[in-house]
Design a protein around this motif. Structure first.
Motif, PDB file in Angstrom:
ATOM      1  N   LYS A   1     -50.273 -20.627 -35.736  1.00 15.05           N
ATOM      2  CA  LYS A   1     -49.446 -19.412 -35.667  1.00 15.05           C
ATOM      3  C   LYS A   1     -49.917 -18.317 -36.604  1.00 15.05           C
ATOM      4  CE  LYS A   1     -45.197 -21.935 -34.778  1.00 15.05           C
ATOM      5  NZ  LYS A   1     -44.093 -22.500 -35.528  1.00 15.05           N
ATOM      6  N   LYS A   2     -50.530 -18.735 -37.719  1.00 15.28           N
ATOM      7  CA  LYS A   2     -50.921 -17.717 -38.699  1.00 15.28           C
ATOM      8  C   LYS A   2     -52.087 -18.241 -39.534  1.00 15.28           C
ATOM      9  CE  LYS A   2     -49.011 -14.935 -42.462  1.00 15.28           C
ATOM     10  NZ  LYS A   2     -47.783 -14.373 -43.027  1.00 15.28           N
ATOM     11  N   VAL A   3     -53.085 -17.393 -39.765  1.00 19.31           N
ATOM     12  CA  VAL A   3     -54.208 -17.746 -40.647  1.00 19.31           C
ATOM     13  C   VAL A   3     -54.371 -16.635 -41.677  1.00 19.31           C
ATOM     14  CG1 VAL A   3     -56.671 -18.281 -40.820  1.00 19.31           C
ATOM     15  CG2 VAL A   3     -55.433 -18.877 -38.719  1.00 19.31           C
ATOM     16  N   ILE A   4     -54.432 -17.040 -42.954  1.00 16.29           N
ATOM     17  CA  ILE A   4     -54.798 -16.073 -44.002  1.00 16.29           C
ATOM     18  C   ILE A   4     -56.152 -16.512 -44.541  1.00 16.29           C
ATOM     19  CG2 ILE A   4     -54.178 -14.991 -46.189  1.00 16.29           C
ATOM     20  CD1 ILE A   4     -51.324 -16.008 -45.764  1.00 16.29           C
ATOM     21  N   SER A   5     -57.168 -15.690 -44.335  1.00 14.97           N
ATOM     22  CA  SER A   5     -58.493 -15.998 -44.859  1.00 14.97           C
ATOM     23  C   SER A   5     -58.701 -15.245 -46.161  1.00 14.97           C
ATOM     24  CB  SER A   5     -59.573 -15.599 -43.853  1.00 14.97           C
ATOM     25  OG  SER A   5     -59.420 -16.322 -42.652  1.00 14.97           O
ATOM     26  N   CYS A   6     -59.785 -15.606 -46.843  1.00 21.71           N
ATOM     27  CA  CYS A   6     -59.999 -15.038 -48.170  1.00 21.71           C
ATOM     28  C   CYS A   6     -61.299 -14.236 -48.228  1.00 21.71           C
ATOM     29  CB  CYS A   6     -60.038 -16.188 -49.163  1.00 21.71           C
ATOM     30  SG  CYS A   6     -59.875 -15.657 -50.850  1.00 21.71           S
ATOM     31  N   LEU A   7     -61.179 -12.952 -48.475  1.00 17.15           N
ATOM     32  CA  LEU A   7     -62.362 -12.120 -48.718  1.00 17.15           C
ATOM     33  C   LEU A   7     -62.533 -11.999 -50.236  1.00 17.15           C
ATOM     34  CD1 LEU A   7     -61.835  -9.266 -46.076  1.00 17.15           C
ATOM     35  CD2 LEU A   7     -62.656 -11.581 -45.752  1.00 17.15           C
ATOM     36  N   SER A   8     -63.132 -10.927 -50.700  1.00 17.56           N
ATOM     37  CA  SER A   8     -63.360 -10.752 -52.140  1.00 17.56           C
ATOM     38  C   SER A   8     -63.693  -9.282 -52.378  1.00 17.56           C
ATOM     39  CB  SER A   8     -64.546 -11.613 -52.561  1.00 17.56           C
ATOM     40  OG  SER A   8     -65.044 -11.187 -53.795  1.00 17.56           O
ATOM     41  N   THR A   9     -63.407  -8.768 -53.563  1.00 19.39           N
ATOM     42  CA  THR A   9     -63.809  -7.379 -53.838  1.00 19.39           C
ATOM     43  C   THR A   9     -65.334  -7.266 -53.936  1.00 19.39           C
ATOM     44  OG1 THR A   9     -63.324  -7.767 -56.180  1.00 19.39           O
ATOM     45  CG2 THR A   9     -61.683  -6.552 -54.928  1.00 19.39           C
ATOM     46  N   CYS A  10     -66.037  -8.420 -53.995  1.00 21.83           N
ATOM     47  CA  CYS A  10     -67.515  -8.404 -53.986  1.00 21.83           C
ATOM     48  C   CYS A  10     -68.075  -7.930 -52.652  1.00 21.83           C
ATOM     49  CB  CYS A  10     -68.070  -9.809 -54.181  1.00 21.83           C
ATOM     50  SG  CYS A  10     -67.729 -10.488 -55.757  1.00 21.83           S
ATOM     51  N   VAL A  11     -67.266  -7.909 -51.587  1.00 27.70           N
ATOM     52  CA  VAL A  11     -67.808  -7.592 -50.267  1.00 27.70           C
ATOM     53  C   VAL A  11     -67.785  -6.098 -49.975  1.00 27.70           C
ATOM     54  CG1 VAL A  11     -66.815  -9.803 -49.559  1.00 27.70           C
ATOM     55  CG2 VAL A  11     -65.818  -7.703 -48.674  1.00 27.70           C
ATOM     56  N   TYR A  12     -67.229  -5.306 -50.879  1.00 29.74           N
ATOM     57  CA  TYR A  12     -67.101  -3.855 -50.660  1.00 29.74           C
ATOM     58  C   TYR A  12     -68.450  -3.143 -50.743  1.00 29.74           C
ATOM     59  CZ  TYR A  12     -62.055  -3.442 -50.507  1.00 29.74           C
ATOM     60  OH  TYR A  12     -60.752  -3.503 -50.108  1.00 29.74           O
TER      61      TYR A  12
ATOM     62  N   PRO B   1     -52.279 -28.357 -37.881  1.00 32.81           N
ATOM     63  CA  PRO B   1     -51.642 -27.297 -38.676  1.00 32.81           C
ATOM     64  C   PRO B   1     -50.976 -26.237 -37.806  1.00 32.81           C
ATOM     65  CG  PRO B   1     -54.029 -27.007 -38.645  1.00 32.81           C
ATOM     66  CD  PRO B   1     -53.749 -28.328 -38.000  1.00 32.81           C
ATOM     67  N   THR B   2     -49.847 -25.729 -38.324  1.00 29.21           N
ATOM     68  CA  THR B   2     -49.211 -24.578 -37.697  1.00 29.21           C
ATOM     69  C   THR B   2     -49.634 -23.291 -38.423  1.00 29.21           C
ATOM     70  OG1 THR B   2     -47.316 -24.875 -39.166  1.00 29.21           O
ATOM     71  CG2 THR B   2     -47.172 -25.879 -36.971  1.00 29.21           C
ATOM     72  N   HIS B   3     -50.047 -23.445 -39.701  1.00 27.42           N
ATOM     73  CA  HIS B   3     -50.472 -22.322 -40.532  1.00 27.42           C
ATOM     74  C   HIS B   3     -51.729 -22.752 -41.307  1.00 27.42           C
ATOM     75  CE1 HIS B   3     -46.219 -21.665 -39.785  1.00 27.42           C
ATOM     76  NE2 HIS B   3     -46.373 -20.388 -40.112  1.00 27.42           N
ATOM     77  N   VAL B   4     -52.629 -21.819 -41.532  1.00 27.75           N
ATOM     78  CA  VAL B   4     -53.846 -22.142 -42.290  1.00 27.75           C
ATOM     79  C   VAL B   4     -54.049 -21.101 -43.390  1.00 27.75           C
ATOM     80  CG1 VAL B   4     -56.365 -22.381 -42.169  1.00 27.75           C
ATOM     81  CG2 VAL B   4     -54.955 -23.252 -40.286  1.00 27.75           C
ATOM     82  N   ILE B   5     -54.229 -21.594 -44.614  1.00 33.36           N
ATOM     83  CA  ILE B   5     -54.742 -20.717 -45.680  1.00 33.36           C
ATOM     84  C   ILE B   5     -56.204 -21.108 -45.825  1.00 33.36           C
ATOM     85  CG2 ILE B   5     -54.614 -20.062 -48.115  1.00 33.36           C
ATOM     86  CD1 ILE B   5     -51.647 -20.615 -48.073  1.00 33.36           C
ATOM     87  N   HIS B   6     -57.069 -20.210 -45.413  1.00 29.23           N
ATOM     88  CA  HIS B   6     -58.487 -20.558 -45.291  1.00 29.23           C
ATOM     89  C   HIS B   6     -59.272 -20.052 -46.511  1.00 29.23           C
ATOM     90  CE1 HIS B   6     -62.504 -20.989 -44.080  1.00 29.23           C
ATOM     91  NE2 HIS B   6     -62.678 -19.799 -43.561  1.00 29.23           N
ATOM     92  N   LEU B   7     -59.544 -21.013 -47.414  1.00 29.82           N
ATOM     93  CA  LEU B   7     -60.271 -20.675 -48.650  1.00 29.82           C
ATOM     94  C   LEU B   7     -61.688 -21.218 -48.649  1.00 29.82           C
ATOM     95  CD1 LEU B   7     -57.478 -21.806 -51.151  1.00 29.82           C
ATOM     96  CD2 LEU B   7     -57.856 -19.490 -50.269  1.00 29.82           C
ATOM     97  N   ALA B   8     -61.972 -22.206 -47.802  1.00 32.45           N
ATOM     98  CA  ALA B   8     -63.276 -22.879 -47.873  1.00 32.45           C
ATOM     99  C   ALA B   8     -64.409 -21.882 -47.697  1.00 32.45           C
ATOM    100  CB  ALA B   8     -63.370 -23.958 -46.795  1.00 32.45           C
ATOM    101  N   ALA B   9     -65.404 -21.998 -48.563  1.00 25.72           N
ATOM    102  CA  ALA B   9     -66.536 -21.077 -48.507  1.00 25.72           C
ATOM    103  C   ALA B   9     -67.615 -21.594 -49.433  1.00 25.72           C
ATOM    104  CB  ALA B   9     -66.109 -19.679 -48.969  1.00 25.72           C
TER     105      ALA B   9
ATOM    106  N   GLY C   1     -60.657 -25.594 -48.294  1.00 23.13           N
ATOM    107  CA  GLY C   1     -61.082 -25.304 -49.672  1.00 23.13           C
ATOM    108  C   GLY C   1     -60.028 -25.775 -50.664  1.00 23.13           C
ATOM    109  N   GLY C   2     -59.251 -26.772 -50.249  1.00 21.16           N
ATOM    110  CA  GLY C   2     -58.126 -27.252 -51.058  1.00 21.16           C
ATOM    111  C   GLY C   2     -58.537 -27.966 -52.325  1.00 21.16           C
ATOM    112  N   SER C   3     -59.822 -28.333 -52.442  1.00 21.74           N
ATOM    113  CA  SER C   3     -60.284 -29.018 -53.655  1.00 21.74           C
ATOM    114  C   SER C   3     -60.920 -28.050 -54.653  1.00 21.74           C
ATOM    115  CB  SER C   3     -61.313 -30.095 -53.265  1.00 21.74           C
ATOM    116  OG  SER C   3     -62.339 -29.500 -52.479  1.00 21.74           O
ATOM    117  N   GLY C   4     -60.931 -26.756 -54.337  1.00 18.70           N
ATOM    118  CA  GLY C   4     -61.590 -25.780 -55.207  1.00 18.70           C
ATOM    119  C   GLY C   4     -60.638 -25.109 -56.185  1.00 18.70           C
TER     120      GLY C   4
END
Ligand code: NAP
Ligand code: GDP
Length: 325
Positions: free
Chosen positions: A107-118, A63-71, A8-11
Protein backbone atom coordinates in the motif's frame (compact mmCIF):
# COMPACT_ATOMS: atom_id res chain seq x y z
CA UNK A 1 -3.52 -5.40 10.46
CA UNK A 2 -0.35 -4.15 8.81
CA UNK A 3 3.07 -5.64 8.19
CA UNK A 4 5.85 -3.08 7.87
CA UNK A 5 8.94 -4.44 6.16
CA UNK A 6 12.09 -2.40 6.79
CA UNK A 7 14.71 -3.26 4.17
CA UNK A 8 18.21 -2.43 5.35
CA UNK A 9 16.89 -3.31 8.80
CA UNK A 10 20.33 -4.39 10.04
CA UNK A 11 22.00 -1.05 9.21
CA UNK A 12 22.43 2.28 10.99
CA UNK A 13 18.98 3.67 10.20
CA UNK A 14 17.16 0.31 10.32
CA UNK A 15 18.52 -0.48 13.80
CA UNK A 16 17.47 2.98 14.99
CA UNK A 17 13.90 2.44 13.75
CA UNK A 18 13.86 -0.94 15.50
CA UNK A 19 15.13 0.68 18.72
CA UNK A 20 12.44 3.39 18.64
CA UNK A 21 9.65 0.94 17.80
CA UNK A 22 10.73 -1.37 20.63
CA UNK A 23 11.36 1.29 23.30
CA UNK A 24 8.70 3.98 22.80
CA UNK A 25 5.48 3.14 24.69
CA UNK A 26 3.10 1.03 22.62
CA UNK A 27 0.41 3.17 21.01
CA UNK A 28 2.39 6.42 21.50
CA UNK A 29 3.35 8.77 18.66
CA UNK A 30 6.47 6.81 17.66
CA UNK A 31 5.71 3.49 19.36
CA UNK A 32 4.23 0.34 17.85
CA UNK A 33 0.49 0.57 17.16
CA UNK A 34 -1.93 -2.29 17.84
CA UNK A 35 -2.17 -4.60 14.81
CA UNK A 36 1.29 -3.70 13.49
CA UNK A 37 3.97 -6.29 12.80
CA UNK A 38 7.44 -4.90 12.10
CA UNK A 39 10.00 -6.94 10.15
CA UNK A 40 13.64 -5.80 9.97
CA UNK A 41 15.46 -7.51 7.09
CA UNK A 42 19.20 -7.46 6.42
CA UNK A 43 21.08 -8.81 3.41
CA UNK A 44 21.25 -12.26 5.06
CA UNK A 45 17.44 -12.41 4.64
CA UNK A 46 17.78 -11.92 0.89
CA UNK A 47 20.05 -10.14 -1.57
CA UNK A 48 17.81 -7.41 -2.98
CA UNK A 49 20.00 -7.04 -6.07
CA UNK A 50 18.45 -10.36 -7.06
CA UNK A 51 14.87 -10.35 -8.30
CA UNK A 52 14.06 -13.92 -7.20
CA UNK A 53 15.40 -13.35 -3.67
CA UNK A 54 13.45 -10.11 -3.41
CA UNK A 55 10.26 -11.89 -4.45
CA UNK A 56 10.92 -14.63 -1.90
CA UNK A 57 11.36 -12.09 0.90
CA UNK A 58 8.06 -10.41 0.01
CA UNK A 59 6.29 -13.79 -0.26
CA UNK A 60 7.58 -14.73 3.19
CA UNK A 61 6.46 -11.59 5.05
CA UNK A 62 3.63 -10.26 2.83
CA UNK A 63 4.29 -6.61 3.72
CA UNK A 64 1.52 -4.06 3.47
CA UNK A 65 4.02 -1.19 3.95
CA UNK A 66 7.73 -0.93 3.16
CA UNK A 67 10.35 1.42 4.56
CA UNK A 68 13.07 0.87 2.01
CA UNK A 69 16.52 1.64 3.42
CA UNK A 70 18.64 -1.12 1.88
CA UNK A 71 21.44 0.27 -0.24
CA UNK A 72 25.12 0.15 -0.91
CA UNK A 73 26.10 3.04 1.36
CA UNK A 74 29.46 4.64 2.05
CA UNK A 75 31.38 7.81 2.76
CA UNK A 76 33.16 10.10 0.31
CA UNK A 77 36.21 7.87 -0.23
CA UNK A 78 34.16 4.70 -0.96
CA UNK A 79 31.90 6.64 -3.36
CA UNK A 80 34.92 7.97 -5.26
CA UNK A 81 36.45 4.50 -5.64
CA UNK A 82 33.45 2.29 -6.47
CA UNK A 83 31.22 4.43 -8.70
CA UNK A 84 29.92 1.56 -10.80
CA UNK A 85 29.08 -0.58 -7.74
CA UNK A 86 27.22 2.35 -6.18
CA UNK A 87 25.29 2.91 -9.39
CA UNK A 88 24.51 -0.69 -10.29
CA UNK A 89 23.83 -2.24 -6.89
CA UNK A 90 21.49 0.59 -5.96
CA UNK A 91 19.67 0.62 -9.32
CA UNK A 92 19.05 -3.13 -8.98
CA UNK A 93 18.01 -2.99 -5.31
CA UNK A 94 15.62 -0.08 -5.87
CA UNK A 95 14.03 -1.52 -8.98
CA UNK A 96 13.52 -4.93 -7.33
CA UNK A 97 12.00 -3.45 -4.16
CA UNK A 98 9.69 -1.00 -5.93
CA UNK A 99 8.55 -3.40 -8.63
CA UNK A 100 7.97 -6.28 -6.20
CA UNK A 101 6.00 -3.85 -4.01
CA UNK A 102 3.93 -2.98 -7.09
CA UNK A 103 3.35 -6.62 -8.05
CA UNK A 104 2.38 -7.70 -4.54
CA UNK A 105 0.04 -4.79 -3.81
CA UNK A 106 2.05 -3.02 -1.10
CA UNK A 107 0.00 0.00 0.00
CA UNK A 108 2.84 2.39 0.70
CA UNK A 109 6.62 2.53 0.17
CA UNK A 110 8.95 5.14 1.64
CA UNK A 111 12.39 4.95 0.04
CA UNK A 112 15.49 6.75 1.19
CA UNK A 113 17.42 9.28 -0.87
CA UNK A 114 20.14 11.57 0.52
CA UNK A 115 21.21 15.21 0.25
CA UNK A 116 24.33 13.76 -1.46
CA UNK A 117 22.24 13.19 -4.61
CA UNK A 118 21.57 16.90 -5.26
CA UNK A 119 23.21 18.92 -8.02
CA UNK A 120 26.68 20.18 -7.18
CA UNK A 121 25.90 23.65 -8.50
CA UNK A 122 22.46 24.80 -7.38
CA UNK A 123 21.09 27.66 -5.35
CA UNK A 124 21.18 26.99 -1.59
CA UNK A 125 19.43 25.94 0.53
CA UNK A 126 18.51 22.62 -1.05
CA UNK A 127 14.80 21.92 -1.01
CA UNK A 128 12.48 19.21 -2.33
CA UNK A 129 12.15 20.85 -5.77
CA UNK A 130 15.85 20.88 -6.73
CA UNK A 131 16.94 17.23 -6.95
CA UNK A 132 17.09 17.06 -10.75
CA UNK A 133 18.28 20.59 -11.52
CA UNK A 134 21.88 19.78 -12.49
CA UNK A 135 24.79 17.34 -12.42
CA UNK A 136 25.69 15.71 -9.09
CA UNK A 137 29.17 16.20 -7.62
CA UNK A 138 31.69 14.10 -9.54
CA UNK A 139 32.79 12.25 -6.37
CA UNK A 140 29.49 10.34 -6.06
CA UNK A 141 27.64 10.46 -9.37
CA UNK A 142 27.05 6.68 -9.34
CA UNK A 143 25.16 6.76 -6.04
CA UNK A 144 23.46 10.04 -6.92
CA UNK A 145 21.97 8.92 -10.22
CA UNK A 146 20.84 5.56 -8.80
CA UNK A 147 19.05 7.36 -5.95
CA UNK A 148 17.56 10.09 -8.15
CA UNK A 149 15.92 7.35 -10.23
CA UNK A 150 13.88 6.36 -7.16
CA UNK A 151 12.13 9.71 -7.31
CA UNK A 152 11.58 9.26 -11.07
CA UNK A 153 10.18 5.74 -10.46
CA UNK A 154 7.89 6.95 -7.66
CA UNK A 155 6.33 9.49 -10.01
CA UNK A 156 5.94 6.89 -12.77
CA UNK A 157 4.25 4.40 -10.39
CA UNK A 158 1.99 7.19 -9.19
CA UNK A 159 1.07 8.42 -12.68
CA UNK A 160 0.54 4.97 -14.22
CA UNK A 161 -0.92 3.07 -11.25
CA UNK A 162 -1.82 5.67 -8.60
CA UNK A 163 0.62 4.11 -6.09
CA UNK A 164 1.56 5.71 -2.78
CA UNK A 165 5.35 5.45 -3.23
CA UNK A 166 7.40 8.34 -1.86
CA UNK A 167 10.87 9.15 -0.53
CA UNK A 168 12.69 10.76 2.38
CA UNK A 169 15.88 12.80 2.01
CA UNK A 170 18.10 12.72 5.10
CA UNK A 171 21.33 14.67 5.51
CA UNK A 172 24.43 12.87 6.91
CA UNK A 173 23.28 10.36 9.53
CA UNK A 174 25.19 8.99 12.54
CA UNK A 175 24.49 6.91 15.63
CA UNK A 176 24.82 3.43 17.17
CA UNK A 177 25.31 0.50 14.73
CA UNK A 178 27.00 2.73 12.16
CA UNK A 179 29.60 1.42 9.71
CA UNK A 180 32.98 2.16 11.40
CA UNK A 181 35.21 0.78 8.63
CA UNK A 182 38.24 3.09 8.40
CA UNK A 183 38.05 3.61 4.64
CA UNK A 184 34.40 3.15 3.61
CA UNK A 185 32.69 4.87 6.57
CA UNK A 186 31.10 8.29 6.61
CA UNK A 187 33.02 11.03 8.37
CA UNK A 188 31.69 10.68 11.95
CA UNK A 189 32.06 6.89 12.36
CA UNK A 190 35.34 6.96 10.36
CA UNK A 191 36.84 9.64 12.59
CA UNK A 192 35.50 8.11 15.82
CA UNK A 193 37.28 4.86 14.94
CA UNK A 194 40.48 6.69 13.92
CA UNK A 195 40.49 8.76 17.10
CA UNK A 196 39.91 5.64 19.23
CA UNK A 197 42.90 3.91 17.57
CA UNK A 198 45.10 7.02 17.96
CA UNK A 199 44.31 7.07 21.69
CA UNK A 200 44.82 3.32 22.09
CA UNK A 201 48.06 3.14 20.08
CA UNK A 202 49.55 6.53 21.05
CA UNK A 203 49.61 7.60 17.36
CA UNK A 204 48.50 10.91 15.73
CA UNK A 205 44.82 11.46 14.94
CA UNK A 206 44.70 12.33 11.24
CA UNK A 207 41.58 13.97 9.75
CA UNK A 208 41.12 13.73 5.96
CA UNK A 209 41.01 16.94 3.89
CA UNK A 210 41.19 20.52 5.15
CA UNK A 211 38.53 20.29 7.86
CA UNK A 212 36.73 23.25 6.24
CA UNK A 213 33.75 21.61 4.49
CA UNK A 214 30.36 21.99 6.18
CA UNK A 215 27.76 19.29 6.77
CA UNK A 216 24.38 18.92 8.49
CA UNK A 217 24.10 15.85 10.68
CA UNK A 218 21.01 14.06 11.95
CA UNK A 219 21.06 11.56 14.82
CA UNK A 220 19.80 8.16 13.66
CA UNK A 221 17.23 7.99 16.46
CA UNK A 222 15.71 11.35 15.47
CA UNK A 223 15.63 10.20 11.85
CA UNK A 224 13.96 6.95 12.93
CA UNK A 225 11.13 8.89 14.59
CA UNK A 226 10.66 10.98 11.46
CA UNK A 227 10.42 7.85 9.30
CA UNK A 228 7.76 6.44 11.64
CA UNK A 229 5.90 9.75 11.49
CA UNK A 230 6.12 9.74 7.67
CA UNK A 231 4.76 6.21 7.48
CA UNK A 232 1.65 7.30 9.34
CA UNK A 233 1.17 10.86 8.11
CA UNK A 234 2.83 11.62 4.79
CA UNK A 235 1.05 10.48 1.62
CA UNK A 236 2.54 12.61 -1.15
CA UNK A 237 4.79 11.36 -3.96
CA UNK A 238 7.09 14.39 -3.60
CA UNK A 239 10.12 13.70 -1.41
CA UNK A 240 10.51 15.16 2.06
CA UNK A 241 13.82 16.43 3.48
CA UNK A 242 14.45 15.06 6.99
CA UNK A 243 16.99 17.39 8.51
CA UNK A 244 17.93 19.72 11.33
CA UNK A 245 17.72 23.44 10.58
CA UNK A 246 19.84 24.79 7.72
CA UNK A 247 21.62 27.11 10.19
CA UNK A 248 23.02 24.06 11.98
CA UNK A 249 25.88 23.31 9.59
CA UNK A 250 29.01 22.02 11.32
CA UNK A 251 32.55 22.10 9.87
CA UNK A 252 34.55 18.87 9.68
CA UNK A 253 37.02 20.52 12.10
CA UNK A 254 34.20 21.10 14.60
CA UNK A 255 33.20 17.45 14.17
CA UNK A 256 36.80 16.33 14.81
CA UNK A 257 37.04 18.61 17.89
CA UNK A 258 33.83 17.13 19.30
CA UNK A 259 35.10 13.59 18.65
CA UNK A 260 38.44 14.35 20.36
CA UNK A 261 36.47 15.54 23.39
CA UNK A 262 34.03 12.59 23.41
CA UNK A 263 36.82 9.99 23.01
CA UNK A 264 39.09 11.76 25.54
CA UNK A 265 42.03 11.92 23.11
CA UNK A 266 44.95 14.12 24.20
CA UNK A 267 47.60 13.40 21.55
CA UNK A 268 48.65 15.08 18.29
CA UNK A 269 45.86 16.00 15.83
CA UNK A 270 46.50 16.91 12.15
CA UNK A 271 44.78 17.32 8.77
CA UNK A 272 45.85 15.34 5.70
CA UNK A 273 45.17 17.99 3.06
CA UNK A 274 46.19 15.58 0.27
CA UNK A 275 42.85 13.81 0.82
CA UNK A 276 39.67 15.02 -0.90
CA UNK A 277 37.25 17.48 0.71
CA UNK A 278 34.31 16.45 -1.48
CA UNK A 279 31.47 18.90 -1.83
CA UNK A 280 32.16 22.07 0.20
CA UNK A 281 28.64 22.31 1.58
CA UNK A 282 25.07 21.20 0.80
CA UNK A 283 22.77 22.94 3.29
CA UNK A 284 19.22 21.61 3.18
CA UNK A 285 16.04 23.36 4.28
CA UNK A 286 13.70 21.57 6.70
CA UNK A 287 10.94 24.14 6.18
CA UNK A 288 8.54 21.67 4.56
CA UNK A 289 9.13 19.09 7.31
CA UNK A 290 8.55 21.64 10.08
CA UNK A 291 5.35 22.84 8.41
CA UNK A 292 3.96 19.28 8.64
CA UNK A 293 5.45 17.45 11.62
CA UNK A 294 4.29 19.70 14.47
CA UNK A 295 6.23 19.48 17.70
CA UNK A 296 9.55 17.70 17.18
CA UNK A 297 12.73 17.98 19.26
CA UNK A 298 16.06 17.14 17.61
CA UNK A 299 18.74 15.75 19.93
CA UNK A 300 21.56 18.32 20.38
CA UNK A 301 24.60 17.37 18.24
CA UNK A 302 27.10 16.95 21.09
CA UNK A 303 24.71 14.81 23.13
CA UNK A 304 24.02 12.57 20.14
CA UNK A 305 27.75 12.33 19.40
CA UNK A 306 28.52 11.41 23.03
CA UNK A 307 25.85 8.67 22.93
CA UNK A 308 27.24 7.33 19.62
CA UNK A 309 30.85 7.31 20.85
CA UNK A 310 29.75 5.58 24.06
CA UNK A 311 27.96 2.92 21.99
CA UNK A 312 31.07 2.42 19.84
CA UNK A 313 33.39 2.03 22.84
CA UNK A 314 31.02 -0.41 24.55
CA UNK A 315 30.46 -2.45 21.37
CA UNK A 316 33.88 -2.29 19.71
CA UNK A 317 34.23 -6.09 19.44
CA UNK A 318 30.97 -6.55 17.53
CA UNK A 319 30.67 -3.19 15.73
CA UNK A 320 31.22 -2.98 11.96
CA UNK A 321 34.86 -1.91 12.24
CA UNK A 322 36.21 -3.68 9.14
CA UNK A 323 39.77 -4.87 9.66
CA UNK A 324 40.72 -4.95 13.36
CA UNK A 325 43.87 -2.93 14.22
P1 NAP B 1 24.09 0.91 6.39
O1 NAP B 1 24.27 1.03 7.85
O2 NAP B 1 25.29 0.67 5.55
O3 NAP B 1 23.03 -0.24 6.13
C1 NAP B 1 22.73 -0.66 4.84
C2 NAP B 1 21.67 -1.71 4.93
O4 NAP B 1 21.36 -2.16 3.61
C3 NAP B 1 22.09 -2.94 5.74
O5 NAP B 1 20.99 -3.41 6.46
C4 NAP B 1 22.49 -3.91 4.65
O6 NAP B 1 22.37 -5.27 5.04
C5 NAP B 1 21.47 -3.58 3.59
N1 NAP B 1 21.91 -3.99 2.28
C6 NAP B 1 22.99 -3.58 1.58
N2 NAP B 1 23.08 -4.22 0.40
C7 NAP B 1 22.02 -5.07 0.37
C8 NAP B 1 21.56 -6.04 -0.57
N3 NAP B 1 22.22 -6.24 -1.73
N4 NAP B 1 20.47 -6.76 -0.27
C9 NAP B 1 19.79 -6.56 0.88
N5 NAP B 1 20.16 -5.66 1.80
C10 NAP B 1 21.27 -4.94 1.55
O7 NAP B 1 23.36 2.17 5.79
P2 NAP B 1 22.47 3.30 6.49
O8 NAP B 1 23.39 4.40 6.81
O9 NAP B 1 21.61 2.70 7.54
O10 NAP B 1 21.59 3.77 5.26
C11 NAP B 1 20.19 3.53 5.19
C12 NAP B 1 19.61 4.37 4.07
O11 NAP B 1 19.84 5.75 4.37
C13 NAP B 1 20.25 4.12 2.71
O12 NAP B 1 19.27 4.10 1.73
C14 NAP B 1 21.19 5.30 2.52
O13 NAP B 1 21.38 5.58 1.16
C15 NAP B 1 20.44 6.39 3.25
N6 NAP B 1 21.26 7.50 3.76
C16 NAP B 1 22.28 7.25 4.63
C17 NAP B 1 23.03 8.33 5.09
C18 NAP B 1 24.17 8.15 6.07
O14 NAP B 1 24.84 9.15 6.38
N7 NAP B 1 24.43 6.96 6.59
C19 NAP B 1 22.71 9.64 4.68
C20 NAP B 1 21.64 9.84 3.80
C21 NAP B 1 20.92 8.75 3.36
P3 NAP B 1 23.55 -6.06 5.84
O15 NAP B 1 24.22 -5.07 6.74
O16 NAP B 1 22.79 -7.11 6.57
O17 NAP B 1 24.49 -6.56 4.82
P1 GDP C 1 29.76 13.24 2.21
O1 GDP C 1 28.90 14.16 3.01
O2 GDP C 1 28.98 12.43 1.25
O3 GDP C 1 30.90 13.95 1.57
O4 GDP C 1 30.27 12.13 3.17
P2 GDP C 1 31.24 11.89 4.38
O5 GDP C 1 30.45 11.58 5.58
O6 GDP C 1 32.18 10.85 3.90
O7 GDP C 1 32.01 13.27 4.72
C1 GDP C 1 33.06 13.68 3.95
C2 GDP C 1 33.76 14.90 4.50
O8 GDP C 1 34.47 14.57 5.70
C3 GDP C 1 34.81 15.37 3.50
O9 GDP C 1 34.99 16.78 3.61
C4 GDP C 1 36.06 14.62 3.97
O10 GDP C 1 37.27 15.26 3.56
C5 GDP C 1 35.89 14.70 5.48
N1 GDP C 1 36.60 13.62 6.20
C6 GDP C 1 37.64 13.81 7.05
N2 GDP C 1 38.09 12.64 7.53
C7 GDP C 1 37.27 11.68 7.01
C8 GDP C 1 37.23 10.26 7.16
O11 GDP C 1 38.01 9.64 7.89
N3 GDP C 1 36.26 9.60 6.47
C9 GDP C 1 35.35 10.26 5.68
N4 GDP C 1 34.42 9.56 5.04
N5 GDP C 1 35.39 11.60 5.50
C10 GDP C 1 36.35 12.30 6.15
Amino acid sequence: MSVILVTGGSGLVGKAIQYVIETEPEGSRFGKKPGETWVFAGSADGDLRDQAQTKKLFEKYKPTHVIHLAALVGGLFANMKYKLDFLRDNVLINDNVLHTSHLTGVKKVISCLSTCVYPDKVEYPLDETKIHLGLPHDSNFGYAYAKRMVDVSNHAYKDQFGHNFTSAIPTNVFGPHDNYDLESAHVIPGLVHKCYLAKKNGTPFVVGGTGKPLRQFIYSQDLAKLFIWMLRNYDDVEPLILSVDETEEVSIKQVADAIVKAVGFEGEYTFDTARADGQFRKPASNKKLLSLVGDFQFTPFEQALDESVKWFLENYDTARTGKQQ
